[in-house]
Design an enzyme around this catalytic site. Structure first.
Site, mmCIF file in Angstrom:
data_model
loop_
_atom_site.group_PDB
_atom_site.id
_atom_site.type_symbol
_atom_site.label_atom_id
_atom_site.label_comp_id
_atom_site.label_asym_id
_atom_site.label_seq_id
_atom_site.Cartn_x
_atom_site.Cartn_y
_atom_site.Cartn_z
ATOM 1 N N SER A 1 0.811 -1.215 0.000
ATOM 2 C CA SER A 1 0.000 0.000 0.000
ATOM 3 C C SER A 1 0.849 1.272 0.000
ATOM 4 O O SER A 1 0.405 2.311 -0.494
ATOM 5 C CB SER A 1 -0.927 0.017 1.218
ATOM 6 O OG SER A 1 -0.182 -0.123 2.425
ATOM 7 N N GLY B 1 -1.929 -4.339 1.140
ATOM 8 C CA GLY B 1 -2.044 -5.561 1.930
ATOM 9 C C GLY B 1 -1.048 -6.631 1.576
ATOM 10 O O GLY B 1 -0.953 -7.650 2.283
ATOM 11 N N ASN C 1 4.027 -5.229 5.788
ATOM 12 C CA ASN C 1 2.895 -6.041 6.245
ATOM 13 C C ASN C 1 3.353 -7.327 6.925
ATOM 14 O O ASN C 1 2.658 -7.847 7.806
ATOM 15 C CB ASN C 1 1.965 -6.363 5.070
ATOM 16 C CG ASN C 1 1.195 -5.137 4.605
ATOM 17 O OD1 ASN C 1 0.668 -4.379 5.412
ATOM 18 N ND2 ASN C 1 1.143 -4.924 3.302
ATOM 19 N N ASP D 1 -4.891 7.178 9.718
ATOM 20 C CA ASP D 1 -4.535 5.884 10.316
ATOM 21 C C ASP D 1 -3.152 5.909 10.957
ATOM 22 O O ASP D 1 -2.767 4.976 11.667
ATOM 23 C CB ASP D 1 -4.640 4.755 9.285
ATOM 24 C CG ASP D 1 -3.660 4.915 8.115
ATOM 25 O OD1 ASP D 1 -2.767 5.774 8.178
ATOM 26 O OD2 ASP D 1 -3.800 4.161 7.136
ATOM 27 N N HIS E 1 -0.020 5.425 6.828
ATOM 28 C CA HIS E 1 0.212 5.676 5.408
ATOM 29 C C HIS E 1 0.453 7.160 5.140
ATOM 30 O O HIS E 1 -0.144 8.012 5.793
ATOM 31 C CB HIS E 1 -0.977 5.197 4.575
ATOM 32 C CG HIS E 1 -1.188 3.721 4.629
ATOM 33 N ND1 HIS E 1 -2.005 3.141 5.571
ATOM 34 C CD2 HIS E 1 -0.683 2.716 3.862
ATOM 35 C CE1 HIS E 1 -2.004 1.827 5.377
ATOM 36 N NE2 HIS E 1 -1.209 1.542 4.366
#
Length: 217
Positions: free
Chosen positions: A39, A76, A104, A185, A188
């Site tokens: 991402s 992801g 991740n 969040d 990011h």
């Protein structure tokens, strides 16, 4: 005599044409790069033209580099997922790949040994195809603890040395811990954050592109 003169004239004309063609530089070819990652590469929740590959392409073109950078980031993705799709996500004719994976894995607590094994395989596959690799590093999140970080963090330096590929140590350099450069969040980058990432990585990417252009990949 007239025939001989015409023959000489013909030879002279043909030689002139050969030298003219030989002296004409070949048309420059657009360098083809692929941003291959998760991402952070894909541009999570951002317009396509604000994702890292698009912003990097614009910055490179502003410096006079004839380049196209394809966004092959998938939100992801772990290194296992990247390994499973690298052969078809990176098309033939690609000159170089900016490889950014592993965040991740760390978030999910995947054993660092497995992350390293997957990245090793991805780099090997790309190099077997004659595709240059710029490895973008990552650090384990603090909540994973010191023992995990001690195993995870050195992966990228070790792989860069093993394969002789350039390393950009931290893909999100300048953005991590900077709330104003992140989405809500806290993980990011926002559009401004991507701009910082591009600015900081640009010298390394430029050197990578110069390496490919000189044929020393």
């Amino acid at each position: 005599m007239r025939f001989k003169a015409r023959r000489i004239q013909f030879i002279v004309i043909m030689l002139a044409m050969v030298f003219a063609v030989a002296g004409t530089p070949a048309a420059a070819r657009t360098l083809q790069l692929v941003g291959f990652g998760d991402s952070l590469m894909a541009g999570y929740q951002l317009p396509p033209n604000d994702a890292y590959p698009a912003r990097l392409e614009a910055a490179m073109k502003a410096q006079g580099v004839d380049i196209a950078i394809t966004n092959a980031g998938v939100s992801g993705d772990t290194t296992s997922a990247g390994l499973a799709r690298v052969d078809w996500s990176v098309p033939d004719g690609t000159d170089g790949v900016i490889l950014e994976l592993g965040a991740n894995d760390a978030l999910r607590g995947i054993p660092p040994e497995q992350t390293e094994k997957n990245l090793d395989a991805i780099i090997s596959r790309l190099k077997e195809r004659g595709i240059a690799v710029l490895l973008a590093g990552m650090l384990a999140p603090p909540n994973m603890g010191g023992d995990y970080a001690a195993k995870f963090d050195p992966i990228y330096t070790r792989l860069a040395e093993k394969h002789g590929v350039p390393l950009y140590p931290l893909f999100i350099d300048g953005v991590v811990t900077q709330a104003k450069l992140q989405l809500e969040d806290g993980m990011h980058p926002n559009a401004d954050g991507v701009g910082v990432m591009v600015e900081r990585s640009l010298p390394v990417v430029k050197a990578f592109v110069d390496m490919i252009s000189s044929g020393t990949k």
